[in-house]
Design a protein around this motif. Structure first.
Motif, PDB file in Angstrom:
ATOM      1  N   CYS A  64      -6.318  -1.479   3.976  1.00  0.00           N
ATOM      2  CA  CYS A  64      -5.219  -0.490   4.246  1.00  0.00           C
ATOM      3  C   CYS A  64      -5.973   0.928   4.487  1.00  0.00           C
ATOM      4  O   CYS A  64      -6.506   1.251   3.550  1.00  0.00           O
ATOM      5  CB  CYS A  64      -4.237  -0.297   3.042  1.00  0.00           C
TER       6      CYS A  64
ATOM      7  N   ILE B 145      -0.108   5.134   7.667  1.00  0.00           N
ATOM      8  CA  ILE B 145      -0.697   3.974   7.058  1.00  0.00           C
ATOM      9  C   ILE B 145      -0.987   2.891   8.185  1.00  0.00           C
ATOM     10  O   ILE B 145      -0.092   2.686   8.979  1.00  0.00           O
ATOM     11  CB  ILE B 145       0.084   3.349   6.000  1.00  0.00           C
TER      12      ILE B 145
ATOM     13  N   CYS C 224       1.115  -1.066  -0.090  1.00  0.00           N
ATOM     14  CA  CYS C 224      -0.031  -0.158   0.068  1.00  0.00           C
ATOM     15  C   CYS C 224       1.003   1.105  -0.130  1.00  0.00           C
ATOM     16  O   CYS C 224       2.175   1.179   0.669  1.00  0.00           O
ATOM     17  CB  CYS C 224      -0.935  -0.081   0.984  1.00  0.00           C
TER      18      CYS C 224
ATOM     19  N   TRP D 233      -3.046  -1.067   9.081  1.00  0.00           N
ATOM     20  CA  TRP D 233      -3.494  -2.271   8.492  1.00  0.00           C
ATOM     21  C   TRP D 233      -4.503  -3.016   9.304  1.00  0.00           C
ATOM     22  O   TRP D 233      -4.234  -2.923  10.651  1.00  0.00           O
ATOM     23  CB  TRP D 233      -2.312  -3.450   8.331  1.00  0.00           C
TER      24      TRP D 233
END
Length: 420
Positions: free
Chosen positions: A147, A93, A83, A95
């Motif tokens: 993501c 970011i 991602c 997950w």
């Protein structure tokens, strides 16, 4: 005017500049207005206005450059999702995962989750990139992986809601039960035959590949569940790990192990060393499976212990090395046996060590000097004993002219008779 934003002030300033330019070019009363220069060159001035009005310090909402892709995998395989996001400031970011159970909700994943099978690697340089990998997949790993990216300052605040929500990109991972593959390796008549037979294939088979490492040995497009590969030569010459690959989605792979006794060979069957130097003897095993234990013996006697006396042993995988410090011509000369043992059995080789004196390098030179001396002596003796050439006496030396005179007188008399 002081409270006006920077962009508006720049625009007003630019408008005033254009008005000043127009005023300087105003003609006499009644004359037609000429075309202003800023109308003749619109691109130059519009670019200038854009430069003035752009605010480089403005924030930009996070957006995805690359999103994770859905994949199919077999149990015991591994999977990797990628991602990438941009924004100003650089977004964070995360997950998240949601299983196939209807009652299951999204849960955040972190590095080391699921008994350390989950690994997350992220970098934040100009933009954000993140990779999540999951090893040794099970059926419980099937589900939706999400993501999420955000650069809102309050994105992780516990009591304050962020102004901008997290953006999300999803990928589905389907983990299929790995089918059973029966493998076999047989050797007969100087041939090695490898075979694979898959008991069940959930998807259509588009062909097969036989590989050893990264090298493709054989490839076909047969849809059969059985595939084989034949190698010309002895089993001991072709040991190793071979892989049969079924062209399905996802690919089904099986391994065929060709195992033999250690085929130990000496790097050099005969080694030479000078007295006082360090001798190095090396053995290696190119066959499979690798050697687990190495041993050295001298003249088939007791095993040599590492660190005992002047011996140093260094072994790693399929290679072993024996170092003998300060070689002694009387004690160290002889045969050394290297023996390797793997899960199948043992094998060995012999290395002969010869220790030379330090003066050994001088012997060739001394031999050449001796040959030269002998040759010179022979030449000298020959010259001394050779008989001198015979030298003519003085009497013998005067007889020759007399004969020549007699001959001349005789010839003269003959000519005189002919004249008469």
């Amino acid at each position: 005017m002081a409270a006006a934003p920077g962009g508006i002030m720049a625009l007003l300033l630019f408008t005033g500049m254009l008005a000043g330019v127009a005023a300087t070019m105003m003609p006499f009363p009644g004359a037609p207005l000429p075309e202003p220069p800023f109308l003749r060159l619109p691109r130059v001035y519009s670019c200038f206005a854009l430069t003035l009005c752009t605010n480089t310090s403005s924030t930009h909402i996070a957006g995805f450059i690359k999103s994770p892709l859905s994949q199919k995998r077999l149990t015991q395989d591994s999977v990797e999702l990628y991602c990438e996001a941009i924004g100003n400031p650089i977004p964070e970011i995360q997950w998240w995962f949601e299983g196939n159970d209807p009652n299951e909700t999204y849960a955040q994943l972190w590095d080391g989750a699921r008994q350390d099978r989950v690994k997350i690697n992220a970098t934040y340089n100009l933009h954000s990139t993140s990779t999540i990998s999951i090893a040794n997949l099970t059926s419980d790993d099937s589900g939706t992986y999400e993501c999420r990216a955000s650069n809102d300052p309050d994105r992780n605040h516990l009591s304050k809601s962020p102004k901008v929500k997290w953006i999300r990109s999803q990928a589905n991972i389907f983990v299929i039960e790995r089918p059973d593959i029966k493998t076999q390796a047989t050797s007969a008549d100087g041939r090695l035959m490898l075979s694979c037979n898959v008991t069940r294939a959930d998807t259509a088979i588009g062909g097969h590949k036989w590989m050893q490492g990264d090298k493709v040995l054989l490839e076909d497009k047969e849809p059969s569940t059985f595939t084989n590969y034949t190698i010309e030569g002895k089993k001991e010459e072709h040991s190793g790990i071979y892989e049969c690959v079924y062209k399905t989605i996802p690919e089904i792979k099986g391994e065929v192990h060709v195992e033999v006794l250690p085929q130990v060979v000496a790097y050099k069957k005969s080694e030479h060393g000078n007295e006082g130097d360090t001798g190095v003897l090396t053995c290696k095993n190119p066959s499979f499976p690798p050697v687990v234990t190495w041993n050295w013996y001298k003249n088939s006697g007791e095993p040599i212990i590492n660190g005992s006396g002047r011996y140093i042993l260094k072994s790693s995988g399929n290679k072993t090395e024996l170092r003998i410090l300060k070689l002694n011509i009387e004690e160290d000369t002889g045969d050394y046996h290297c023996n390797g043992t793997n899960s199948i059995g043992s094998g060995g080789a012999v290395v002969n060590l010869r220790v030379r004196s330090r003066l050994a390098a001088l012997w060739p030179f001394l031999g050449i000097v001796a040959e030269v001396l002998v040759l010179v002596t022979i030449i000298f003796i020959y010259e001394k004993r050779r008989k001198p050439d015979e030298v003519l006496d003085d009497d013998d030396g005067g007889s020759a002219p007399l004969k020549s005179n007699a001959t001349n007188h005789k010839d003269k008399n003959v000519r005189q008779r002919n004249a008469n």
